[in-house]
Write a protein that holds these residues in place. Structure first.
Motif, PDB file in Angstrom:
ATOM      1  N   LEU A  38       4.118 -18.977  19.799  1.00 40.22           N
ATOM      2  CA  LEU A  38       4.179 -18.783  21.236  1.00 40.22           C
ATOM      3  C   LEU A  38       5.182 -19.779  21.807  1.00 40.22           C
ATOM      4  O   LEU A  38       4.997 -20.991  21.690  1.00 40.22           O
ATOM      5  N   LYS A  39       6.257 -19.268  22.394  1.00 39.82           N
ATOM      6  CA  LYS A  39       7.314 -20.131  22.904  1.00 39.82           C
ATOM      7  C   LYS A  39       7.454 -19.981  24.409  1.00 39.82           C
ATOM      8  O   LYS A  39       7.295 -18.892  24.958  1.00 39.82           O
ATOM      9  N   GLN A  65       6.591 -24.998  22.466  1.00 39.40           N
ATOM     10  CA  GLN A  65       6.235 -24.033  21.422  1.00 39.40           C
ATOM     11  C   GLN A  65       4.900 -24.392  20.795  1.00 39.40           C
ATOM     12  O   GLN A  65       4.625 -25.569  20.517  1.00 39.40           O
ATOM     13  N   TRP A  66       4.030 -23.379  20.602  1.00 33.31           N
ATOM     14  CA  TRP A  66       2.792 -23.519  19.833  1.00 33.31           C
ATOM     15  C   TRP A  66       2.921 -22.699  18.549  1.00 33.31           C
ATOM     16  O   TRP A  66       3.304 -21.527  18.585  1.00 33.31           O
ATOM     17  N   SER A  72       4.839 -28.488  20.139  1.00 38.63           N
ATOM     18  CA  SER A  72       6.053 -29.291  20.241  1.00 38.63           C
ATOM     19  C   SER A  72       6.800 -28.929  21.526  1.00 38.63           C
ATOM     20  O   SER A  72       6.680 -27.813  22.047  1.00 38.63           O
ATOM     21  N   ALA A  73       7.550 -29.898  22.033  1.00 38.42           N
ATOM     22  CA  ALA A  73       8.356 -29.693  23.235  1.00 38.42           C
ATOM     23  C   ALA A  73       9.639 -30.493  23.092  1.00 38.42           C
ATOM     24  O   ALA A  73       9.634 -31.603  22.542  1.00 38.42           O
ATOM     25  N   GLU A  74      10.724 -29.943  23.572  1.00 38.11           N
ATOM     26  CA  GLU A  74      12.014 -30.607  23.492  1.00 38.11           C
ATOM     27  C   GLU A  74      12.660 -30.671  24.868  1.00 38.11           C
ATOM     28  O   GLU A  74      12.395 -29.836  25.736  1.00 38.11           O
ATOM     29  N   SER A  98       2.806 -32.738  18.709  1.00 43.35           N
ATOM     30  CA  SER A  98       1.386 -33.046  18.712  1.00 43.35           C
ATOM     31  C   SER A  98       0.673 -32.206  17.667  1.00 43.35           C
ATOM     32  O   SER A  98       0.805 -30.974  17.632  1.00 43.35           O
ATOM     33  N   SER A  99      -0.088 -32.883  16.783  1.00 38.81           N
ATOM     34  CA  SER A  99      -0.815 -32.188  15.718  1.00 38.81           C
ATOM     35  C   SER A  99      -1.918 -33.083  15.193  1.00 38.81           C
ATOM     36  O   SER A  99      -1.729 -34.300  15.046  1.00 38.81           O
TER      37      SER A  99
END
Length: 294
Positions: A38-39, A65-66, A72-74, A98-99
């Motif tokens: 999912l973006k 994005q998931w 994650s995010a940029e 994040s994880s």
């Protein structure tokens, strides 16, 4: 929605918290479900509100994005404009991952600019990397630079580096801190020329402690200050201090950042040699007691 669909979205909401009187949020962009993830390639969150009767507004933009259990995010960009102190905050994070309960941030940069009739502080904070884990945000590469212009037009510069952490319950701490200060007045010689090492802690706005040692005006010195509620106490030890430049007209900085508070002061001072324009005094021990309520 099917895999590969790109769906536009728009969300509006209000958020309630004791930190502000009102906060309105709107989010918009496109959801992309390509390749099993999912973006949000163009996510943008806009907000506006009021706190302590000051209006503020801003935006947060990123590419998020998931995928499975990983977020994650940029290119995260934050901008906040507030009537309070006529301030602007610009922040950016190159990447956030994040994880499994751990969040890593890289390429952190924040600049706070405040415009006011009496002073114009500018604060820049950078960190190559930071980590959020178990409710604690920590970084071993914190850099803070501050420039403040006082009422007379003089510039006061502070540079701080060190290992730092912050949590909602414990507040902020800076370990292995190194600080450099310099005050350049419009007239007179530079003062407050210092290089310090030590630690700083601030569990709350009215509970903090500073412990430093190093050089003040190129002479060995030690400084300890702490606040507990309405009481501020501390000690200053200096091998030698020439106060002649501090007596020159217009060189003492005058900052009024916060409203005056009814504080009690308990300060001890020890100066090996005090130099004045007309005399030299050795082995000075001073004790200062002051109560704003009296």
């Amino acid at each position: 929605a099917r895999t590969g669909d790109k769906l536009p979205y728009f969300v509006s909401a209000q958020a309630h918290a004791p930190f502000w009187q009102q906060l309105q949020l709107t989010a918009s962009g496109v959801v992309d479900t390509t390749q099993g993830s999912l973006k949000l390639p163009d996510a943008e969150l806009k907000f506006n509100g009021r706190e302590h009767n000051y209006v503020f507004s801003g935006s947060l933009k990123t590419l998020a994005q998931w995928q499975r259990q990983k977020f994650s995010a940029e290119n995260i960009r934050l901008e906040v404009v507030s009537q309070r102190y006529s301030s602007t905050l610009n922040g950016s994070i190159s990447k956030l991952v994040s994880s499994s309960g751990e969040t890593m941030l890289t390429g952190i940069s924040t600049v706070l600019t405040t415009l006011d009739g009496m002073y114009r502080p500018n604060i820049a904070l950078t960190a190559a990397q930071a980590k959020w884990q178990n409710g604690v945000l920590s970084s071993s590469e914190l850099n803070v630079d501050m420039n403040v212009r006082d009422a007379s037009g003089g510039n006061f510069d502070v540079s701080l580096t060190g290992d730092a952490d912050w949590s909602p319950n414990r507040g902020g701490h800076v370990f292995s801190a190194k600080a450099i200060t310099l005050y350049n007045p419009i007239q007179g010689r530079p003062r407050f020329v210092s290089e310090w090492e030590g630690a700083l802690s601030a569990p709350a706005w009215n509970r903090w402690a500073i412990s430093l040692h190093g050089l003040f005006d190129r002479q060995p010195a030690e400084l300890f200050m702490q606040r507990e509620g309405d009481e501020v106490s501390g000690s200053l030890k200096m091998a030698k201090w020439n106060i002649t430049p501090y007596l020159e007209q217009g060189v003492l900085p005058s900052f009024r950042w916060f409203p005056p508070e009814p504080l009690r002061l308990k300060l001890d001072g020890k100066i090996g040699t005090l130099e004045t324009p007309n005399a030299q005094v050795d082995n000075i021990n001073a004790h200062i007691l002051w109560d704003a309520k009296r």
